[in-house]
Design an enzyme around this catalytic site. Structure first.
Site, PDB file in Angstrom:
ATOM      1  N   GLU A   1       0.874  -1.161   0.000  1.00  0.00           N
ATOM      2  CA  GLU A   1       0.000   0.000   0.000  1.00  0.00           C
ATOM      3  C   GLU A   1       0.921   1.224   0.000  1.00  0.00           C
ATOM      4  O   GLU A   1       1.794   1.329   0.867  1.00  0.00           O
ATOM      5  CB  GLU A   1      -0.859  -0.027   1.268  1.00  0.00           C
ATOM      6  CG  GLU A   1      -1.949   0.994   1.216  1.00  0.00           C
ATOM      7  CD  GLU A   1      -2.837   0.979   2.462  1.00  0.00           C
ATOM      8  OE1 GLU A   1      -2.783   0.012   3.243  1.00  0.00           O
ATOM      9  OE2 GLU A   1      -3.566   1.967   2.632  1.00  0.00           O
TER      10      GLU A   1
ATOM     11  N   ARG B   1       4.498 -13.109   9.934  1.00  0.00           N
ATOM     12  CA  ARG B   1       5.232 -11.897   9.597  1.00  0.00           C
ATOM     13  C   ARG B   1       6.569 -11.855  10.318  1.00  0.00           C
ATOM     14  O   ARG B   1       6.768 -12.560  11.310  1.00  0.00           O
ATOM     15  CB  ARG B   1       4.399 -10.655   9.919  1.00  0.00           C
ATOM     16  CG  ARG B   1       4.077 -10.468  11.388  1.00  0.00           C
ATOM     17  CD  ARG B   1       2.960  -9.471  11.584  1.00  0.00           C
ATOM     18  NE  ARG B   1       3.331  -8.124  11.183  1.00  0.00           N
ATOM     19  CZ  ARG B   1       2.762  -7.451  10.173  1.00  0.00           C
ATOM     20  NH1 ARG B   1       1.804  -8.006   9.459  1.00  0.00           N
ATOM     21  NH2 ARG B   1       3.123  -6.238   9.893  1.00  0.00           N
TER      22      ARG B   1
ATOM     23  N   LYS C   1       4.064   0.464  10.482  1.00  0.00           N
ATOM     24  CA  LYS C   1       4.129   1.743   9.770  1.00  0.00           C
ATOM     25  C   LYS C   1       3.736   2.897  10.681  1.00  0.00           C
ATOM     26  O   LYS C   1       4.326   3.967  10.611  1.00  0.00           O
ATOM     27  CB  LYS C   1       3.169   1.702   8.586  1.00  0.00           C
ATOM     28  CG  LYS C   1       3.835   1.336   7.294  1.00  0.00           C
ATOM     29  CD  LYS C   1       2.826   1.451   6.167  1.00  0.00           C
ATOM     30  CE  LYS C   1       3.088   0.366   5.139  1.00  0.00           C
ATOM     31  NZ  LYS C   1       1.927   0.082   4.312  1.00  0.00           N
TER      32      LYS C   1
HETATM   33  P1  ATP Z   1       2.315  -2.416   8.510  1.00  0.00           P
HETATM   34  O1  ATP Z   1       1.702  -3.556   9.244  1.00  0.00           O
HETATM   35  O2  ATP Z   1       3.745  -2.146   8.871  1.00  0.00           O
HETATM   36  O3  ATP Z   1       1.483  -1.177   8.506  1.00  0.00           O
HETATM   37  P2  ATP Z   1       1.268  -3.326   6.040  1.00  0.00           P
HETATM   38  O4  ATP Z   1       1.083  -4.783   6.078  1.00  0.00           O
HETATM   39  O5  ATP Z   1       0.032  -2.514   6.243  1.00  0.00           O
HETATM   40  O6  ATP Z   1       2.430  -2.905   6.994  1.00  0.00           O
HETATM   41  P3  ATP Z   1       1.474  -3.222   3.210  1.00  0.00           P
HETATM   42  O7  ATP Z   1       2.017  -2.151   2.347  1.00  0.00           O
HETATM   43  O8  ATP Z   1       0.032  -3.511   3.149  1.00  0.00           O
HETATM   44  O9  ATP Z   1       1.919  -2.865   4.684  1.00  0.00           O
HETATM   45  O10 ATP Z   1       2.313  -4.554   3.019  1.00  0.00           O
HETATM   46  C1  ATP Z   1       2.650  -5.103   1.774  1.00  0.00           C
HETATM   47  C2  ATP Z   1       2.956  -6.552   1.962  1.00  0.00           C
HETATM   48  O11 ATP Z   1       4.027  -6.716   2.879  1.00  0.00           O
HETATM   49  C3  ATP Z   1       1.776  -7.315   2.509  1.00  0.00           C
HETATM   50  O12 ATP Z   1       1.623  -8.497   1.753  1.00  0.00           O
HETATM   51  C4  ATP Z   1       2.171  -7.624   3.929  1.00  0.00           C
HETATM   52  O13 ATP Z   1       1.625  -8.846   4.335  1.00  0.00           O
HETATM   53  C5  ATP Z   1       3.688  -7.686   3.843  1.00  0.00           C
HETATM   54  N1  ATP Z   1       4.285  -7.352   5.139  1.00  0.00           N
HETATM   55  C6  ATP Z   1       4.092  -6.232   5.863  1.00  0.00           C
HETATM   56  N2  ATP Z   1       4.754  -6.308   7.039  1.00  0.00           N
HETATM   57  C7  ATP Z   1       5.385  -7.504   7.055  1.00  0.00           C
HETATM   58  C8  ATP Z   1       6.228  -8.187   7.994  1.00  0.00           C
HETATM   59  N3  ATP Z   1       6.551  -7.650   9.175  1.00  0.00           N
HETATM   60  N4  ATP Z   1       6.697  -9.412   7.662  1.00  0.00           N
HETATM   61  C9  ATP Z   1       6.396  -9.957   6.480  1.00  0.00           C
HETATM   62  N5  ATP Z   1       5.601  -9.385   5.557  1.00  0.00           N
HETATM   63  C10 ATP Z   1       5.096  -8.172   5.828  1.00  0.00           C
HETATM   64 MG    MG Z   2      -1.529  -3.830   4.757  1.00  0.00          MG
END
Ligand code: ATP
Ligand code: MG
Length: 586
Positions: free
Chosen positions: A60, A291, A301
């Site tokens: 995102e 994760r 984030k």
């Molecule tokens: P955050 O939880 O930090 O706000 P997010 O998951 O909302 O991050 P996205 O931009 O939606 O951020 O993530 C893109 C991809 O990265 C998604 O498929 C998510 O599952 C993966 N991702 C995010 N954080 C992790 C993590 N700590 N370990 C592994 N994959 C991750």
């Molecule tokens: Mg997300």
């Protein structure tokens, strides 16, 4: 990277097992995409080879990528490489309020930097807004969606809890033709934000809260970074994600475990669309993995935004930040992230990875790739009293001890040198082999010297160390072998070394799980950045931004890409040679 350069055959994991059995069973070979693909621009080439697996990385664009994303990127692109499939880069840009092209550009740049290639498969969920809208009307027409006039708060309240079933909205049985009319009005901007929403009609009593008539469209009178002002209704993640996957012919949609409970909804939406004849089978399948949780780091984030906004760090690319732009500036190599991802593997078990595993991966890569150089981080004068005042010479040093083909360089030598302050002790403890009065050490690549004493200021601080050298002891000459000394220290010629600022970065947090016991800001490590005035060898004047070196006996250092000027590098400590953290700080 091409598939030929792919990582060494990785240890197996549950995802590989699934993919291998899908490939063996030909699950996706029947996929011929004669259905209703989305906008042509987004789909050109998508169904190229139906037997290939397709994964995607779906960020995102509302922040910079962090170390957790690196795990997901390496996993998705890595699987595609290993099984000769394709991995798409898709921006999940359905929330106009928090998203920005600044993030899009940085994400594109960062995935490339990590070494991955999506070829022509760069997509945006916003490309599918027309398709998503059309499908939503189909849900209404089939009696499987309704426009609801409950407020977001009421919807939450009606939804029930884990133990109490939800209650149906008074609008749940709104006739499809009325819902359709209202939905079109929503699209036309006739209703204010929050006044109406479109919900799927699934099951308000489902034990899975995600199935209790989830909202799939909401009104947001907001400008979108790609679609501009065309839309004032935007689809929700759960609705747009699965459909985006299907439109792109994704086979294995891999996400983190918190989406496990959303999988029934993912499948429900796609199966209904297949029943309507709007999507063709086989449909993509969602798989979840745990994760990345990394000790001494925060990876949410929200918290990263707070660190930047409240100026605990110097921006998103501060070398202490667990963002990939920060890591890059610090000097962590992309190969280090790929090695790290491979080492930690993937599983469904929640666990914490120790930060030292990441650092070890970086060290391992840098040990191979970083030329050796000399730097004195805490300089103290060493005066060789019997070295002729006007004499100048050079000493030969290898650029990499295990790589003779990298050659050598000449380091100037004179009677006044810089040494590390810690390499001299007036009254040493037992077992100290470096300089102290009466002791003999080798000046690495140079001569053997014997310490004769030191000068001190009025407060008793040592201001210079004195010694005498043995003219026949120079490294590389026949006489060198006659000297057996235990200590071997590095040095620089005081006249030719360059004074250079060096940022000694350390972990940003001082506890393993920041925020576990109090607000996470209070767990910050106050000593995470220490800027010192070091001396570096003259050859380093030519360092270009982002060049990384091993400073012998100290660690790996990278020329800072922002503050370095031509001929005047500023170095960031990337990682020390050994992990001293556990020993020192516990
Ligand atoms: P955050 O939880 O930090 O706000 P997010 O998951 O909302 O991050 P996205 O931009 O939606 O951020 O993530 C893109 C991809 O990265 C998604 O498929 C998510 O599952 C993966 N991702 C995010 N954080 C992790 C993590 N700590 N370990 C592994 N994959 C991750
Ligand atoms: Mg997300």
């Amino acid at each position: 990277m091409t598939s030929k350069e792919k990582q060494p055959a990785s240890t197996s994991n549950f995802l590989r097992t699934i993919i291998e059995s899908d490939l063996a069973a030909g699950t996706y070979t029947s996929r011929t995409w004669g259905g209703k693909p989305g906008p042509a621009s987004a789909h050109e080439g998508a169904p190229a080879d139906p037997a290939k697996i397709r994964t995607r990385f779906p960020p995102e664009p509302n922040g910079y990528l962090h170390f957790g994303h690196a795990k997901s990127i390496c996993l998705n692109f890595g699987l595609a490489l290993d099984y000769e499939g394709i991995c798409h880069l898709r921006f999940d840009d359905t929330n106009p309020v928090t998203e920005d092209t600044e993030y899009v550009d940085s994400i594109i740049d960062t995935v490339k930097w990590l070494g991955f290639d999506w070829q022509e498969h760069l997509y945006y969920a916003s490309d599918y807004f027309d398709e998503l809208y059309r499908f939503a009307e189909a849900f209404i027409e089939h009696g499987l969606a309704y426009v609801d006039s409950l407020t977001p708060e009421q919807i939450r309240e009606y939804r029930g809890t884990l133990i109490a079933p939800g209650r149906p909205s008074p609008d749940r049985d709104r006739p499809p033709k009325d819902s359709l009319k209202l939905f079109r009005e929503m699209r036309e901007g006739k209703h204010p934000d929050g006044s109406l929403s479109l919900r799927l009609k699934i099951d308000m009593a489902s034990p899975n809260i995600n199935m209790r008539d989830p909202v799939i469209y909401r009104i947001r009178h907001a400008h979108h970074h790609r679609s501009g002002d065309k839309w004032c209704i935007y689809p929700m993640y759960d609705y747009s994600h699965c459909i985006s996957d299907a439109l792109e012919n994704i086979t294995h949609s891999i996400c983190t475990l918190e989406f496990e409970d959303h999988r029934p909804l993912y499948d429900w939406i796609l199966e209904r669309l297949a029943e309507f004849g709007m999507l063709k089978k086989p449909l993509p399948h969602q798989y979840e993995f745990s994760r990345l949780n990394l000790s001494y780091v925060v990876l949410s984030k929200r918290r990263l935004i707070q660190l930047v906004a409240e100026k605990y760090v110097d921006g998103w690319d501060d070398p202490r930040m667990p963002t990939l732009v920060g890591a890059r500036r610090r000097g962590y190599p992309p190969e280090g992230f790929r090695l790290f991802a491979e080492r930690i593997g993937v599983s469904k078990a929640d666990s914490w990875i120790d930060y030292s595993i990441l650092e070890d991966a970086m060290r391992e890569v840098l040990n191979e790739s970083a030329p050796r150089r000399i730097a004195v981080l805490d300089p103290l004068k060493l005066i060789i009293d019997n070295y002729p005042a006007s004499q100048r010479e050079t000493c030969e040093a290898p650029n990499h001890p295990q790589k003779p083909d990298w050659g050598t360089r000449q380091i100037p030598f004179s009677g006044e040198l810089w040494i590390e302050r810690s390499d001299f002790m007036e009254t040493p403890p037992k077992g100290y082999f470096r300089l102290f009065p009466g002791n003999t050490v080798r000046l690495r690549y140079g001569y053997v010297v014997k310490c004769t004493g030191c000068d001190k200021d009025a407060d008793g601080n040592v201001t210079a160390v004195h010694c005498e050298y043995f003219p026949d002891s120079k490294s590389g000459t026949a006489g060198a072998n006659n000297y057996k000394v235990k200590g071997n220290i590095h040095w620089l010629c005081a006249n030719s070394a360059i004074a250079t600022p060096v940022h000694l970065y350390d972990r940003l947090f001082r506890v393993e799980q920041p925020g576990n016991e109090r607000e996470f800001e209070r767990d910050l490590n106050p000593a995470s950045k220490n800027t010192i005035a070091a001396q570096v060898e003259p050859a380093l004047a030519a360092a270009s931004a982002a060049d990384c070196f091993q400073f012998e006996r100290h660690g790996y250092f990278t020329a800072d890409k922002i503050s370095s000027k031509p001929g005047k590098p500023v170095f960031n400590r990337t990682v020390t040679l050994r992990d001293s953290w556990k020993k020192q700080k516990k």
